[in-house]
Motif scaffolding. Structure first.
Motif, PDB file in Angstrom:
ATOM      1  N   ALA A  42       0.641  -1.210  -0.362  1.00 26.99           N
ATOM      2  CA  ALA A  42       0.031  -0.421   0.066  1.00 26.99           C
ATOM      3  C   ALA A  42       1.034   1.252  -0.251  1.00 26.99           C
ATOM      4  O   ALA A  42       0.752   1.794  -0.196  1.00 26.99           O
ATOM      5  N   VAL A  43       1.683   1.344   0.819  1.00 25.93           N
ATOM      6  CA  VAL A  43       2.532   2.423   1.065  1.00 25.93           C
ATOM      7  C   VAL A  43       3.355   2.635  -0.086  1.00 25.93           C
ATOM      8  O   VAL A  43       4.089   3.961  -1.194  1.00 25.93           O
ATOM      9  N   GLY A  44       3.938   1.299  -0.964  1.00 26.82           N
ATOM     10  CA  GLY A  44       5.166   1.637  -2.733  1.00 26.82           C
ATOM     11  C   GLY A  44       4.132   2.365  -3.069  1.00 26.82           C
ATOM     12  O   GLY A  44       4.584   3.168  -4.389  1.00 26.82           O
ATOM     13  N   VAL A  85      18.527   6.411   2.973  1.00 22.92           N
ATOM     14  CA  VAL A  85      18.756   4.849   3.760  1.00 22.92           C
ATOM     15  C   VAL A  85      17.679   5.314   4.186  1.00 22.92           C
ATOM     16  O   VAL A  85      17.166   3.133   4.678  1.00 22.92           O
ATOM     17  N   ALA A  86      16.210   5.229   4.499  1.00 19.82           N
ATOM     18  CA  ALA A  86      14.942   4.683   4.859  1.00 19.82           C
ATOM     19  C   ALA A  86      14.690   2.849   3.990  1.00 19.82           C
ATOM     20  O   ALA A  86      14.351   2.247   4.636  1.00 19.82           O
ATOM     21  N   THR A  87      14.890   3.538   2.896  1.00 18.72           N
ATOM     22  CA  THR A  87      14.420   2.202   1.705  1.00 18.72           C
ATOM     23  C   THR A  87      15.412   1.388   1.640  1.00 18.72           C
ATOM     24  O   THR A  87      15.111  -0.046   2.454  1.00 18.72           O
ATOM     25  N   LEU A  88      17.091   1.446   2.281  1.00 19.68           N
ATOM     26  CA  LEU A  88      18.360   0.504   2.439  1.00 19.68           C
ATOM     27  C   LEU A  88      17.679  -0.311   3.614  1.00 19.68           C
ATOM     28  O   LEU A  88      17.669  -1.312   3.761  1.00 19.68           O
ATOM     29  N   ALA A  89      17.611   0.161   4.998  1.00 19.54           N
ATOM     30  CA  ALA A  89      16.954   0.087   6.001  1.00 19.54           C
ATOM     31  C   ALA A  89      15.135  -1.380   5.784  1.00 19.54           C
ATOM     32  O   ALA A  89      16.075  -2.099   6.804  1.00 19.54           O
ATOM     33  N   LEU A  90      14.760  -0.610   4.643  1.00 22.97           N
ATOM     34  CA  LEU A  90      13.261  -1.414   4.343  1.00 22.97           C
ATOM     35  C   LEU A  90      14.469  -2.895   4.286  1.00 22.97           C
ATOM     36  O   LEU A  90      13.984  -3.942   4.700  1.00 22.97           O
ATOM     37  N   LYS A  91      14.908  -2.566   3.458  1.00 25.83           N
ATOM     38  CA  LYS A  91      15.560  -3.770   2.665  1.00 25.83           C
ATOM     39  C   LYS A  91      16.780  -4.779   3.484  1.00 25.83           C
ATOM     40  O   LYS A  91      16.399  -6.192   2.840  1.00 25.83           O
ATOM     41  N   ILE A 198      11.584   8.868  -5.773  1.00 23.86           N
ATOM     42  CA  ILE A 198      13.008   8.185  -4.852  1.00 23.86           C
ATOM     43  C   ILE A 198      12.253   7.460  -4.175  1.00 23.86           C
ATOM     44  O   ILE A 198      12.529   5.680  -4.301  1.00 23.86           O
ATOM     45  N   ALA A 199      11.055   7.414  -3.578  1.00 28.00           N
ATOM     46  CA  ALA A 199      10.894   6.347  -2.248  1.00 28.00           C
ATOM     47  C   ALA A 199      10.040   5.292  -3.279  1.00 28.00           C
ATOM     48  O   ALA A 199      10.240   4.200  -2.659  1.00 28.00           O
ATOM     49  N   ALA A 200       9.285   5.706  -4.372  1.00 29.88           N
ATOM     50  CA  ALA A 200       8.701   4.976  -4.804  1.00 29.88           C
ATOM     51  C   ALA A 200       9.717   3.816  -5.808  1.00 29.88           C
ATOM     52  O   ALA A 200       9.267   2.431  -6.006  1.00 29.88           O
ATOM     53  N   PHE A 201      11.054   4.378  -6.397  1.00 30.97           N
ATOM     54  CA  PHE A 201      11.619   3.898  -7.008  1.00 30.97           C
ATOM     55  C   PHE A 201      12.282   2.317  -5.455  1.00 30.97           C
ATOM     56  O   PHE A 201      12.753   1.342  -6.277  1.00 30.97           O
ATOM     57  N   GLY A 202      12.506   2.743  -4.766  1.00 29.65           N
ATOM     58  CA  GLY A 202      12.955   2.227  -4.628  1.00 29.65           C
ATOM     59  C   GLY A 202      12.107   1.310  -3.788  1.00 29.65           C
ATOM     60  O   GLY A 202      12.063  -0.291  -3.268  1.00 29.65           O
ATOM     61  N   HIS A 203      10.591   0.953  -3.691  1.00 25.13           N
ATOM     62  CA  HIS A 203       9.476   0.231  -2.733  1.00 25.13           C
ATOM     63  C   HIS A 203       9.512  -1.055  -4.007  1.00 25.13           C
ATOM     64  O   HIS A 203       9.182  -1.668  -4.493  1.00 25.13           O
ATOM     65  N   TRP A 205      11.866  -1.492  -6.569  1.00 25.13           N
ATOM     66  CA  TRP A 205      13.690  -2.045  -6.410  1.00 25.13           C
ATOM     67  C   TRP A 205      12.985  -3.506  -4.862  1.00 25.13           C
ATOM     68  O   TRP A 205      13.545  -4.924  -5.220  1.00 25.13           O
ATOM     69  N   LEU A 206      11.747  -3.116  -3.365  1.00 22.52           N
ATOM     70  CA  LEU A 206      11.701  -4.065  -2.738  1.00 22.52           C
ATOM     71  C   LEU A 206      10.849  -4.764  -3.413  1.00 22.52           C
ATOM     72  O   LEU A 206      10.318  -5.936  -2.809  1.00 22.52           O
ATOM     73  N   GLY A 207      10.082  -4.650  -4.197  1.00 25.08           N
ATOM     74  CA  GLY A 207       9.313  -5.176  -5.100  1.00 25.08           C
ATOM     75  C   GLY A 207       7.193  -5.557  -4.204  1.00 25.08           C
ATOM     76  O   GLY A 207       6.899  -5.747  -3.935  1.00 25.08           O
ATOM     77  N   SER A 208       6.856  -3.779  -4.087  1.00 27.48           N
ATOM     78  CA  SER A 208       6.237  -3.010  -2.852  1.00 27.48           C
ATOM     79  C   SER A 208       5.685  -2.674  -3.666  1.00 27.48           C
ATOM     80  O   SER A 208       4.357  -1.583  -3.490  1.00 27.48           O
ATOM     81  N   ILE A 209       5.011  -2.477  -5.118  1.00 27.34           N
ATOM     82  CA  ILE A 209       4.266  -1.907  -5.829  1.00 27.34           C
ATOM     83  C   ILE A 209       3.524  -2.961  -7.033  1.00 27.34           C
ATOM     84  O   ILE A 209       4.098  -3.366  -7.631  1.00 27.34           O
ATOM     85  N   ASN A 210       2.097  -2.685  -6.658  1.00 29.90           N
ATOM     86  CA  ASN A 210       1.427  -3.057  -7.120  1.00 29.90           C
ATOM     87  C   ASN A 210       0.956  -1.869  -8.146  1.00 29.90           C
ATOM     88  O   ASN A 210      -0.132  -1.572  -8.612  1.00 29.90           O
ATOM     89  N   TRP A 211       1.534  -2.653  -9.681  1.00 26.49           N
ATOM     90  CA  TRP A 211       0.898  -1.501 -11.046  1.00 26.49           C
ATOM     91  C   TRP A 211      -0.234  -1.613 -11.504  1.00 26.49           C
ATOM     92  O   TRP A 211      -0.557  -0.578 -11.773  1.00 26.49           O
ATOM     93  N   GLU A 212      -0.667  -2.318 -11.928  1.00 24.68           N
ATOM     94  CA  GLU A 212      -2.576  -2.496 -11.658  1.00 24.68           C
ATOM     95  C   GLU A 212      -3.539  -2.323 -11.022  1.00 24.68           C
ATOM     96  O   GLU A 212      -4.120  -0.777 -11.731  1.00 24.68           O
ATOM     97  N   LEU A 213      -2.926  -1.578  -9.479  1.00 22.16           N
ATOM     98  CA  LEU A 213      -3.556  -0.672  -8.728  1.00 22.16           C
ATOM     99  C   LEU A 213      -3.450   0.618  -8.755  1.00 22.16           C
ATOM    100  O   LEU A 213      -4.183   1.083  -8.529  1.00 22.16           O
ATOM    101  N   LEU A 214      -2.134   0.237  -9.175  1.00 25.32           N
ATOM    102  CA  LEU A 214      -1.312   1.925  -9.251  1.00 25.32           C
ATOM    103  C   LEU A 214      -2.538   2.860 -10.544  1.00 25.32           C
ATOM    104  O   LEU A 214      -3.010   3.841  -9.866  1.00 25.32           O
TER     105      LEU A 214
END
Length: 258
Positions: A42-44, A85-91, A198-203, A205-214
Protein backbone atom coordinates in the motif's frame (compact mmCIF):
# COMPACT_ATOMS: atom_id res chain seq x y z
CA UNK A 1 -9.18 -5.74 -10.70
CA UNK A 2 -12.13 -4.54 -8.66
CA UNK A 3 -13.90 -1.42 -9.98
CA UNK A 4 -14.01 -0.19 -6.37
CA UNK A 5 -10.33 0.81 -6.68
CA UNK A 6 -11.32 3.38 -9.32
CA UNK A 7 -14.11 4.66 -7.05
CA UNK A 8 -11.67 4.90 -4.15
CA UNK A 9 -9.19 6.83 -6.29
CA UNK A 10 -11.98 9.19 -7.31
CA UNK A 11 -13.13 9.75 -3.70
CA UNK A 12 -9.62 10.47 -2.44
CA UNK A 13 -9.00 12.69 -5.46
CA UNK A 14 -12.07 14.78 -4.62
CA UNK A 15 -10.91 15.25 -1.02
CA UNK A 16 -7.40 16.19 -2.11
CA UNK A 17 -8.82 18.64 -4.63
CA UNK A 18 -11.07 20.18 -1.98
CA UNK A 19 -8.54 20.43 0.86
CA UNK A 20 -5.10 20.17 -0.72
CA UNK A 21 -4.07 17.43 1.74
CA UNK A 22 -5.01 13.90 2.65
CA UNK A 23 -3.81 11.90 -0.36
CA UNK A 24 -1.41 9.56 1.43
CA UNK A 25 -3.21 9.95 4.74
CA UNK A 26 -6.38 8.52 3.23
CA UNK A 27 -5.20 6.31 0.37
CA UNK A 28 -2.72 4.14 2.27
CA UNK A 29 -5.05 3.36 5.22
CA UNK A 30 -7.92 2.81 2.75
CA UNK A 31 -5.93 0.19 0.85
CA UNK A 32 -4.88 -1.62 4.03
CA UNK A 33 -8.17 -1.47 5.94
CA UNK A 34 -10.82 -1.76 3.22
CA UNK A 35 -9.06 -3.88 0.60
CA UNK A 36 -6.64 -5.85 2.76
CA UNK A 37 -3.58 -4.75 0.79
CA UNK A 38 -0.28 -5.44 2.56
CA UNK A 39 0.91 -2.26 4.35
CA UNK A 40 4.25 -2.30 2.50
CA UNK A 41 2.52 -2.71 -0.90
CA UNK A 42 0.00 0.00 0.00
CA UNK A 43 2.84 2.39 0.87
CA UNK A 44 4.82 1.61 -2.29
CA UNK A 45 1.81 1.93 -4.59
CA UNK A 46 0.71 5.18 -2.97
CA UNK A 47 4.20 6.66 -3.34
CA UNK A 48 4.17 5.94 -7.08
CA UNK A 49 0.66 7.42 -7.22
CA UNK A 50 1.84 10.56 -5.37
CA UNK A 51 4.92 11.11 -7.53
CA UNK A 52 2.76 11.23 -10.67
CA UNK A 53 -0.03 13.42 -9.31
CA UNK A 54 2.33 15.82 -7.51
CA UNK A 55 4.39 16.17 -10.69
CA UNK A 56 1.34 17.53 -12.48
CA UNK A 57 0.62 19.82 -9.54
CA UNK A 58 4.16 21.20 -9.58
CA UNK A 59 3.86 22.21 -13.23
CA UNK A 60 0.68 24.14 -12.45
CA UNK A 61 2.21 25.94 -9.45
CA UNK A 62 5.44 26.66 -11.32
CA UNK A 63 3.54 28.43 -14.09
CA UNK A 64 2.02 30.70 -11.44
CA UNK A 65 5.33 31.43 -9.71
CA UNK A 66 4.30 29.72 -6.48
CA UNK A 67 7.41 27.55 -6.04
CA UNK A 68 10.40 28.78 -3.98
CA UNK A 69 13.16 26.65 -5.46
CA UNK A 70 15.74 27.69 -2.84
CA UNK A 71 13.55 26.17 -0.13
CA UNK A 72 12.86 23.11 -2.28
CA UNK A 73 16.63 22.57 -2.61
CA UNK A 74 17.18 22.73 1.16
CA UNK A 75 14.32 20.33 1.86
CA UNK A 76 15.65 17.90 -0.73
CA UNK A 77 19.14 18.02 0.82
CA UNK A 78 17.61 16.41 3.88
CA UNK A 79 14.75 14.42 2.38
CA UNK A 80 16.41 12.57 -0.50
CA UNK A 81 19.32 11.00 1.45
CA UNK A 82 16.87 10.10 4.24
CA UNK A 83 14.62 8.35 1.71
CA UNK A 84 17.56 6.31 0.42
CA UNK A 85 18.66 5.34 3.95
CA UNK A 86 15.09 4.41 4.92
CA UNK A 87 14.75 2.26 1.78
CA UNK A 88 18.02 0.45 2.54
CA UNK A 89 16.82 -0.13 6.10
CA UNK A 90 13.58 -1.65 4.81
CA UNK A 91 15.61 -3.85 2.47
CA UNK A 92 17.93 -4.90 5.28
CA UNK A 93 15.16 -5.83 7.67
CA UNK A 94 12.76 -7.24 5.05
CA UNK A 95 10.08 -4.86 3.80
CA UNK A 96 7.56 -7.66 3.18
CA UNK A 97 8.05 -9.54 6.47
CA UNK A 98 4.98 -9.72 8.71
CA UNK A 99 6.80 -8.08 11.62
CA UNK A 100 7.93 -5.17 9.41
CA UNK A 101 4.38 -4.82 8.09
CA UNK A 102 3.19 -4.33 11.67
CA UNK A 103 5.81 -1.62 12.16
CA UNK A 104 4.71 0.06 8.92
CA UNK A 105 1.06 -0.13 10.05
CA UNK A 106 1.89 1.67 13.29
CA UNK A 107 4.02 4.18 11.38
CA UNK A 108 1.04 4.92 9.14
CA UNK A 109 -1.21 5.41 12.19
CA UNK A 110 1.28 7.80 13.84
CA UNK A 111 1.70 9.73 10.60
CA UNK A 112 -2.06 10.05 10.23
CA UNK A 113 -2.34 11.43 13.78
CA UNK A 114 0.44 13.93 13.05
CA UNK A 115 -1.52 15.01 9.98
CA UNK A 116 -4.59 15.56 12.18
CA UNK A 117 -2.56 17.76 14.55
CA UNK A 118 -1.21 19.70 11.57
CA UNK A 119 -4.71 20.23 10.19
CA UNK A 120 -6.25 21.35 13.48
CA UNK A 121 -3.50 23.58 14.87
CA UNK A 122 -1.83 25.03 11.78
CA UNK A 123 -3.75 28.32 12.07
CA UNK A 124 -2.99 28.69 15.78
CA UNK A 125 0.71 28.01 15.24
CA UNK A 126 0.84 30.63 12.50
CA UNK A 127 -0.92 33.21 14.70
CA UNK A 128 1.53 32.52 17.54
CA UNK A 129 4.49 33.07 15.22
CA UNK A 130 3.02 36.35 14.00
CA UNK A 131 2.67 37.51 17.62
CA UNK A 132 6.23 36.43 18.48
CA UNK A 133 8.40 37.40 15.48
CA UNK A 134 11.53 37.06 17.63
CA UNK A 135 10.94 33.30 17.74
CA UNK A 136 11.20 32.95 13.97
CA UNK A 137 14.36 31.28 12.68
CA UNK A 138 16.77 33.28 10.54
CA UNK A 139 19.89 32.71 8.42
CA UNK A 140 22.00 29.63 9.15
CA UNK A 141 19.61 28.31 11.81
CA UNK A 142 16.74 28.46 9.32
CA UNK A 143 18.79 26.57 6.73
CA UNK A 144 19.72 23.84 9.22
CA UNK A 145 16.11 23.55 10.41
CA UNK A 146 14.86 23.25 6.82
CA UNK A 147 17.33 20.47 5.98
CA UNK A 148 16.50 18.67 9.24
CA UNK A 149 12.76 18.95 8.51
CA UNK A 150 13.41 17.47 5.08
CA UNK A 151 15.25 14.51 6.65
CA UNK A 152 12.36 13.80 9.03
CA UNK A 153 9.81 14.05 6.22
CA UNK A 154 11.94 11.89 3.93
CA UNK A 155 12.05 9.09 6.49
CA UNK A 156 8.35 9.41 7.35
CA UNK A 157 7.22 9.44 3.72
CA UNK A 158 9.38 6.46 2.71
CA UNK A 159 8.14 4.28 5.57
CA UNK A 160 4.48 5.29 5.61
CA UNK A 161 3.90 7.33 2.37
CA UNK A 162 2.37 10.01 4.65
CA UNK A 163 3.74 13.38 5.71
CA UNK A 164 4.55 15.32 2.55
CA UNK A 165 1.13 17.04 2.55
CA UNK A 166 -0.28 18.53 5.74
CA UNK A 167 2.78 17.88 7.92
CA UNK A 168 5.20 19.26 5.32
CA UNK A 169 3.03 22.30 4.73
CA UNK A 170 2.72 22.97 8.46
CA UNK A 171 6.48 22.83 8.93
CA UNK A 172 6.89 25.28 6.05
CA UNK A 173 4.35 27.65 7.64
CA UNK A 174 6.28 27.54 10.92
CA UNK A 175 9.68 28.12 9.30
CA UNK A 176 8.58 30.54 6.55
CA UNK A 177 5.47 32.34 7.90
CA UNK A 178 5.77 35.15 5.33
CA UNK A 179 4.98 32.83 2.41
CA UNK A 180 1.46 33.00 1.01
CA UNK A 181 -0.78 29.88 1.18
CA UNK A 182 -0.28 29.37 -2.57
CA UNK A 183 3.52 29.55 -2.16
CA UNK A 184 3.38 27.10 0.75
CA UNK A 185 1.31 24.68 -1.34
CA UNK A 186 3.50 25.05 -4.45
CA UNK A 187 6.78 24.63 -2.56
CA UNK A 188 5.43 21.70 -0.54
CA UNK A 189 4.28 19.88 -3.68
CA UNK A 190 7.51 20.61 -5.60
CA UNK A 191 9.91 19.10 -3.04
CA UNK A 192 7.60 16.09 -2.65
CA UNK A 193 7.99 15.11 -6.32
CA UNK A 194 11.64 13.93 -6.18
CA UNK A 195 11.08 12.58 -2.66
CA UNK A 196 8.09 10.40 -3.59
CA UNK A 197 9.78 9.40 -6.86
CA UNK A 198 12.92 8.16 -5.08
CA UNK A 199 10.86 6.47 -2.37
CA UNK A 200 8.64 4.86 -5.03
CA UNK A 201 11.73 3.64 -6.92
CA UNK A 202 12.99 2.14 -3.68
CA UNK A 203 9.71 0.31 -3.12
CA UNK A 204 9.80 -0.91 -6.74
CA UNK A 205 13.25 -2.30 -5.96
CA UNK A 206 11.77 -3.96 -2.87
CA UNK A 207 8.94 -5.41 -4.96
CA UNK A 208 6.19 -3.56 -3.09
CA UNK A 209 4.34 -1.74 -5.90
CA UNK A 210 1.16 -3.11 -7.47
CA UNK A 211 1.17 -1.53 -10.95
CA UNK A 212 -2.33 -2.66 -11.91
CA UNK A 213 -3.69 -1.17 -8.70
CA UNK A 214 -1.75 2.05 -9.39
CA UNK A 215 -3.35 2.37 -12.84
CA UNK A 216 -6.85 1.93 -11.39
CA UNK A 217 -6.25 4.57 -8.72
CA UNK A 218 -4.98 7.07 -11.28
CA UNK A 219 -8.00 6.50 -13.53
CA UNK A 220 -10.27 7.52 -10.66
CA UNK A 221 -8.15 10.23 -9.07
CA UNK A 222 -7.58 12.49 -12.09
CA UNK A 223 -11.26 13.45 -12.58
CA UNK A 224 -11.73 13.44 -8.79
CA UNK A 225 -8.99 15.99 -8.19
CA UNK A 226 -10.38 18.15 -10.99
CA UNK A 227 -13.91 18.15 -9.58
CA UNK A 228 -12.64 18.73 -6.04
CA UNK A 229 -10.59 21.73 -7.11
CA UNK A 230 -13.61 23.18 -8.93
CA UNK A 231 -15.78 22.89 -5.82
CA UNK A 232 -13.16 23.98 -3.30
CA UNK A 233 -14.50 27.52 -2.99
CA UNK A 234 -18.09 26.39 -2.43
CA UNK A 235 -17.37 24.78 0.96
CA UNK A 236 -15.73 26.64 3.88
CA UNK A 237 -12.14 25.50 4.46
CA UNK A 238 -12.74 25.14 8.21
CA UNK A 239 -15.59 22.70 7.56
CA UNK A 240 -13.52 20.67 5.11
CA UNK A 241 -10.50 20.46 7.41
CA UNK A 242 -12.75 19.46 10.32
CA UNK A 243 -14.29 16.66 8.28
CA UNK A 244 -10.90 15.46 7.12
CA UNK A 245 -9.43 15.56 10.64
CA UNK A 246 -12.37 13.54 11.98
CA UNK A 247 -12.01 10.95 9.23
CA UNK A 248 -8.26 10.64 9.73
CA UNK A 249 -8.63 10.24 13.49
CA UNK A 250 -11.05 7.34 12.97
CA UNK A 251 -8.61 5.81 10.46
CA UNK A 252 -5.69 6.05 12.92
CA UNK A 253 -7.69 4.44 15.73
CA UNK A 254 -8.74 1.61 13.40
CA UNK A 255 -5.12 1.05 12.31
CA UNK A 256 -3.87 0.92 15.91
CA UNK A 257 -6.58 -1.58 16.85
CA UNK A 258 -6.20 -3.74 13.73
Amino acid sequence: MDFSYIVSGFAVGVLVGLTGVGGGSLMTPLLTLMFGVSPSVAVGTDLAFASITKGAGTLAHRSRGNVHWDIVKKLCLGALPAAVVATLALKRFGALDEEINHIIRYSIACSVLLTVVALLFRGRMLNWLKQHPEKQLQGRNLTIATIAAGAVLGTLVTVSSIGAGAIGATLLVMMYPRLSPAEIAGTDIAYAVPLTAIAAFGHWWLGSINWELLAMLLIGSVPGITLGAMGARAIPEKVLRGMLATTLTAVAVKLLNA
